[in-house]
Design a protein around this motif. Structure first.
Motif, PDB file in Angstrom:
ATOM      1  N   TRP A 202       0.823  -1.204   0.000  1.00 18.82           N
ATOM      2  CA  TRP A 202       0.000   0.000   0.000  1.00 18.82           C
ATOM      3  C   TRP A 202       0.863   1.262   0.000  1.00 18.82           C
ATOM      4  O   TRP A 202       1.773   1.397   0.812  1.00 18.82           O
ATOM      5  N   TYR A 203       0.517   2.191  -0.882  1.00 18.30           N
ATOM      6  CA  TYR A 203       1.283   3.437  -1.021  1.00 18.30           C
ATOM      7  C   TYR A 203       0.320   4.614  -0.913  1.00 18.30           C
ATOM      8  O   TYR A 203      -0.721   4.645  -1.577  1.00 18.30           O
ATOM      9  N   GLY A 204       0.652   5.616  -0.084  1.00 14.89           N
ATOM     10  CA  GLY A 204      -0.256   6.721   0.198  1.00 14.89           C
ATOM     11  C   GLY A 204      -0.127   7.905  -0.744  1.00 14.89           C
ATOM     12  O   GLY A 204       0.974   8.329  -1.086  1.00 14.89           O
ATOM     13  N   LEU A 205      -1.286   8.458  -1.127  1.00 16.05           N
ATOM     14  CA  LEU A 205      -1.366   9.657  -1.957  1.00 16.05           C
ATOM     15  C   LEU A 205      -2.430  10.588  -1.374  1.00 16.05           C
ATOM     16  O   LEU A 205      -3.490  10.129  -0.949  1.00 16.05           O
ATOM     17  N   ASP A 206      -2.146  11.868  -1.374  1.00 15.11           N
ATOM     18  CA  ASP A 206      -3.052  12.872  -0.818  1.00 15.11           C
ATOM     19  C   ASP A 206      -3.610  13.729  -1.955  1.00 15.11           C
ATOM     20  O   ASP A 206      -2.982  14.699  -2.370  1.00 15.11           O
ATOM     21  N   PRO A 207      -4.796  13.414  -2.480  1.00 14.30           N
ATOM     22  CA  PRO A 207      -5.326  14.176  -3.607  1.00 14.30           C
ATOM     23  C   PRO A 207      -5.720  15.608  -3.257  1.00 14.30           C
ATOM     24  O   PRO A 207      -5.729  16.475  -4.125  1.00 14.30           O
ATOM     25  N   THR A 208      -6.038  15.876  -2.003  1.00 11.61           N
ATOM     26  CA  THR A 208      -6.405  17.233  -1.608  1.00 11.61           C
ATOM     27  C   THR A 208      -5.246  18.198  -1.838  1.00 11.61           C
ATOM     28  O   THR A 208      -5.447  19.338  -2.276  1.00 11.61           O
ATOM     29  N   ASN A 209      -4.030  17.746  -1.550  1.00  7.59           N
ATOM     30  CA  ASN A 209      -2.843  18.588  -1.698  1.00  7.59           C
ATOM     31  C   ASN A 209      -1.954  18.173  -2.869  1.00  7.59           C
ATOM     32  O   ASN A 209      -0.895  18.762  -3.077  1.00  7.59           O
ATOM     33  N   ASN A 210      -2.391  17.121  -3.603  1.00  9.71           N
ATOM     34  CA  ASN A 210      -1.632  16.623  -4.752  1.00  9.71           C
ATOM     35  C   ASN A 210      -0.220  16.217  -4.341  1.00  9.71           C
ATOM     36  O   ASN A 210       0.767  16.583  -4.981  1.00  9.71           O
ATOM     37  N   LEU A 211      -0.138  15.432  -3.265  1.00  7.38           N
ATOM     38  CA  LEU A 211       1.154  15.071  -2.687  1.00  7.38           C
ATOM     39  C   LEU A 211       1.255  13.561  -2.462  1.00  7.38           C
ATOM     40  O   LEU A 211       0.254  12.881  -2.235  1.00  7.38           O
ATOM     41  N   HIS A 212       2.483  13.061  -2.493  1.00 15.24           N
ATOM     42  CA  HIS A 212       2.775  11.720  -2.006  1.00 15.24           C
ATOM     43  C   HIS A 212       2.869  11.798  -0.485  1.00 15.24           C
ATOM     44  O   HIS A 212       3.418  12.757   0.074  1.00 15.24           O
ATOM     45  N   ILE A 213       2.348  10.788   0.209  1.00 18.11           N
ATOM     46  CA  ILE A 213       2.391  10.784   1.666  1.00 18.11           C
ATOM     47  C   ILE A 213       3.838  10.696   2.137  1.00 18.11           C
ATOM     48  O   ILE A 213       4.614   9.868   1.659  1.00 18.11           O
ATOM     49  N   ASP A 214       4.193  11.577   3.071  1.00 13.27           N
ATOM     50  CA  ASP A 214       5.547  11.578   3.609  1.00 13.27           C
ATOM     51  C   ASP A 214       5.495  11.514   5.132  1.00 13.27           C
ATOM     52  O   ASP A 214       4.476  11.122   5.712  1.00 13.27           O
ATOM     53  N   ASP A 215       6.584  11.918   5.794  1.00  9.19           N
ATOM     54  CA  ASP A 215       6.631  11.784   7.250  1.00  9.19           C
ATOM     55  C   ASP A 215       5.853  12.881   7.980  1.00  9.19           C
ATOM     56  O   ASP A 215       5.906  12.960   9.203  1.00  9.19           O
TER      57      ASP A 215
END
Length: 267
Positions: A202-215
């Motif tokens: 599973w890999y996280g993506l944040d569509p609200t901010n158009n970002l890859h999930i980070d720390d």
């Protein structure tokens, strides 16, 4: 979180998904877990593997609150290599393949084909980019029961709507996806994003901010959609209006090489 009632209620049963769990990506050291009033408090895992606190307060009360405080070590770019359950391939209550979802899904598939994208994550990133360009973040235009299709028709909404739309579109494209509740540094409230299943889990993506999930992200729970993993849910006896106030504070702390913890989440 503090829930205030206009008059006393009783027989209040509740379920809370407010304690982050451990995974390959994050390790949590819980310093405080206060829930009051509560006759009992039980820690369980729900059907999706999330931490859940269940309990009840039988006596009359006009305020219910909980406070969670601790430290979280979060590793950037580390996914969850848990096996894929087929449930994340299919539509759900808030992510049905209605005409709006199908139409957008076809657009994303066409764009992926033009660009020669074949991997699950790279196609998911394409979907995220396109959603970010066409959807506007406007609080107050939707509610917690708004479906992905309804939000797409409006063209605006909040993080829950972004996550529902992207989850629905990815599943329509044949890519397993799940909805995530969590915390993000600097937000001041809970946040929602998406996890897509690729080669490494599973890999996280944040569509609200158009970002890859980070720390900067701390995960609380996941499910097919919002209905599977609300932060708090309950039922009580009484004729009362209720007002909820949520306080979230997520701060970055320095890394101590002699400690296993390098981040903090407070609620």
């Amino acid at each position: 979180m503090e829930l205030k009632f206009s008059s006393p209620v009783n027989r209040h049963y509740f379920a809370l998904r407010c304690v982050p769990g451990d995974s390959l990506r994050q390790k949590v050291c819980l310093e405080e877990c206060l829930v009051e009033p509560a006759d009992y408090l039980r820690e369980v895992k729900d059907g999706f593997g999330n931490n859940k606190l269940t309990g009840c307060c039988g006596l009359p009360h006009d305020v219910f609150r909980y406070r969670i405080r601790g430290l979280a070590q979060v590793e950037n770019g580390t996914g969850d290599r848990a096996p894929l359950h087929p449930i994340y391939r299919y539509p759900s209550k808030y992510t049905a393949f209605e005409p709006e979802v199908a139409a957008f899904g076809r657009e994303v598939l066409e764009e992926c084909a033009k660009r020669g994208l074949s991997g699950a994550v790279e196609r998911a990133v394409c979907a995220m980019n396109m959603l970010y360009e066409r959807f506007d973040y406007v609080p107050g235009t939707t509610h917690i029961w708004t479906t992905a299709a309804q939000a797409l028709a409006l063209g605006k909404g909040v993080c829950q709507d972004y996550a529902h739309i992207m989850t629905a579109v990815l599943r329509y494209m044949g890519i397993p996806a799940r909805y995530v509740n969590g915390l993000m540094i600097g937000e001041g409230y809970t946040h929602a994003w998406v996890e897509v299943y690729g080669e490494n889990g599973w890999y996280g993506l944040d569509p609200t901010n158009n970002l890859h999930i980070d720390d900067y992200y701390i995960k609380l729970a996941h499910g097919r959609d919002y209905g599977d993993c609300p932060v708090d849910k309950g039922i009580f006896w009484g004729n009362a209006a209720q007002k909820q106030e949520i306080y979230v504070n997520v701060e970055e702390v320095g890394y101590d090489p002699d400690s296993s913890i390098s981040g903090t989440a407070g609620r």
